[in-house]
Scaffold this motif. Structure first.
Motif: not given
Length: 510
Positions: A21-29, A31-43
């Motif tokens: 999850t990459t966390v972006g900027s905080t909006r006026r409301n 709430k912090t913008e975040a982008k969730s994505f899956i990487v096809r590699e093992p942990l």
């Protein structure tokens, strides 16, 4: 065993992918913008160490490709939230979870098992815990009973605790509500880790009690306590059950339940009002209203003798995952079952209904287009993306075919053959006509790009610069020069495979 190894062992899940999850900027409301994505590699241990050192946050996918789990979680995002009150309630009901503060300030309740158990069992127990604790409807991980591994599905991930563990805000709490350090958390995990047999032994209501046949919400509230200030609504809800359980004596039953389960009991006048209302009309359950909604467990309620049964056929949907191939592919959880959808099937309510019938043998109610649009938009805002290899995108397919076109045996032997649609290479550049390239693409079944899109992809390969020019050719018959518009890309490297010589073949015994 090192601390990082113990941490990895606790959150062992998918062996083929993990989440970020990459966390972006905080909006006026706020709430912090975040982008969730899956990487096809093992942990890996390296990723775990980076997480603990605060370099990059990671998440683990509880379900593996065999649909088994060793941990699960409840994600509670109701605010304000009292972590200690949740923990005390867990202790009261002997629910073996570790309560952690989540990234957003909510609560993650992690359940750990000593051995692998089915995702269905993990979800069933976690869903029951959520209803008992008063957080019915919260997110449950894993979000599905089964994943469609053969179709590229990997499930959904949950962010792990102790990011930047020395300065973390994602920590576990102890029985005093105080922060637990990283090593203390690992000790807590090992202490709370349980077995499927022990989970099945948990009983929140006596087996012989009449409560067993009631909807879970009433069962839980009557077995614990009816929340203060909700007695009237709860007893109105209970009257529906009383009429089904004791049709000839439901009024007296309602009065008995009021005296037995409401502390203090509802005044007699208010009970009479409820009785009069239900005598005139048959009401349905108030499942979505509080406090029933907080204790709602749809799956268990359908199975309860006097629950909603099959009357409520609207499934619980969510957990949208987007496979970023071209065209797009979507995976969605429908009552814990995994559904594969195209863009059109996700967009159109009728197509969604048909996909449910074909894939999970269920026919949910058909929502109005406007209502369905709201549902899908909400899911898309919280969807998890799965990145795909370049070859699964139109751009990747185009570049792969372009390389074949430029390096295969159809290459021109002289510049004049470009008129025939063949590619010609000189000065580290491969030149060709757009018509010749398009004919080659169509013959290979690639019809996704029109001329403007091909032009943009060719410009990309030339660093964004224009990539067409006029090439002068001499006509052998007339001796005159003519202009030919050609396009160009940097010459592709041809990796020739050197085959063994005949002598070497002779050395191989047959």
């Amino acid at each position: 065993m090192e601390l990082a190894d113990r941490f990895m062992a606790a959150f062992e899940g998918s062996s083929v992918a993990h989440g970020q999850t990459t966390v972006g900027s905080t909006r006026r409301n706020g709430k912090t913008e975040a982008k969730s994505f899956i990487v096809r590699e093992p942990l890996t241990k390296e990723l775990v160490l980076g997480h603990l050192e605060g370099k990059h946050g990671i998440g683990s996918i509880p379900i593996n490709d065999k649909n088994m789990c060793k941990f699960g979680a409840l994600d509670i995002d109701t605010y304000p939230i009292d972590h200690l009150a949740i923990l005390k309630k867990c202790r009261r009901f002997k629910i073996p979870v570790v309560v952690c503060r989540s990234k957003s300030g909510g609560a993650h309740l992690f359940l750990f098992t000593k051995d692998w158990i089915s995702a269905t069992d993990m979800r069933d127990h976690l869903t029951e815990f959520a209803a008992v604790l008063g957080f019915g409807g919260c997110e449950v991980f894993p979000k599905q009973d089964k994943i469609l591994a053969e179709r590229g599905d990997v499930g959904n991930f949950i962010n792990l605790p102790y990011f930047d563990q020395k300065n973390t805000l994602r920590y576990a709490i102890d029985d005093k509500g105080e922060e637990v350090d990283f090593e203390g958390f690992l000790t807590m995990v090992e202490k709370q880790s349980t077995t499927l047999e022990k989970l099945r032994q948990l009983q929140f209501v006596d087996e012989d009690s009449e409560l067993q046949s009631m909807p879970p919400c009433l069962r839980i509230m009557f077995a614990t306590s009816v929340p203060d200030g909700t007695r009237n609504k709860v007893m109105f809800h209970a009257a529906v059950t009383a009429k089904m359980m004791y049709p000839d004596n439901w009024k007296a039953t309602l009065e008995k339940w009021n005296q037995k389960y409401c502390k203090p009991s509802l005044p007699a006048s208010e009970v009479v009002t409820i009785q009069n209302q239900h005598e005139k009309k048959d009401y349905g359950y108030l499942c979505k209203e509080e406090p029933m909604g907080s204790h709602f467990d749809k799956s268990a309620c359908r199975q309860a003798k006097f629950g909603i049964g099959k009357n409520d056929s609207m499934p619980v949907i969510g957990g949208l995952t987007v496979l970023k191939s071209e065209p797009r592919l979507y995976f969605m959880d429908v009552d814990g079952k995994r559904l594969e959808l195209t863009t059109e099937q996700l967009q159109m309510p009728l197509q969604f209904q048909r996909a449910c019938m074909e894939q999970i043998d269920s026919m949910p109610p058909l929502l109005k287009a406007s209502d369905w649009q709201i549902v899908v938009n909400n899911m898309l805002q919280n969807a998890t993306a799965i990145e795909v290899p370049k070859e699964l995108t139109f751009k990747g397919q185009f570049e792969e075919l372009l390389e074949i076109f430029c390096t295969s045996r159809i290459r021109a032997r002289s510049p004049e053959e470009m008129v025939m649609g063949k590619p010609w290479t000189e000065n580290d550049m491969t030149l060709f006509t757009l018509k010749g390239l398009m004919e080659f693409l169509r013959n290979r079944g690639f019809n996704e790009y029109k001329r403007p899109q091909i032009q943009e992809r060719l410009k990309d390969l030339n660093g964004g610069q224009e990539c067409n020019s006029i090439y002068k050719l001499k006509d052998d018959d007339t001796g005159q020069w003519k202009n030919l518009r050609v396009w160009h890309v940097p010459e592709f490297e041809i990796n020739e495979i050197e085959l063994p010589t005949k002598e070497k073949f002779n050395d191989i015994p047959f």
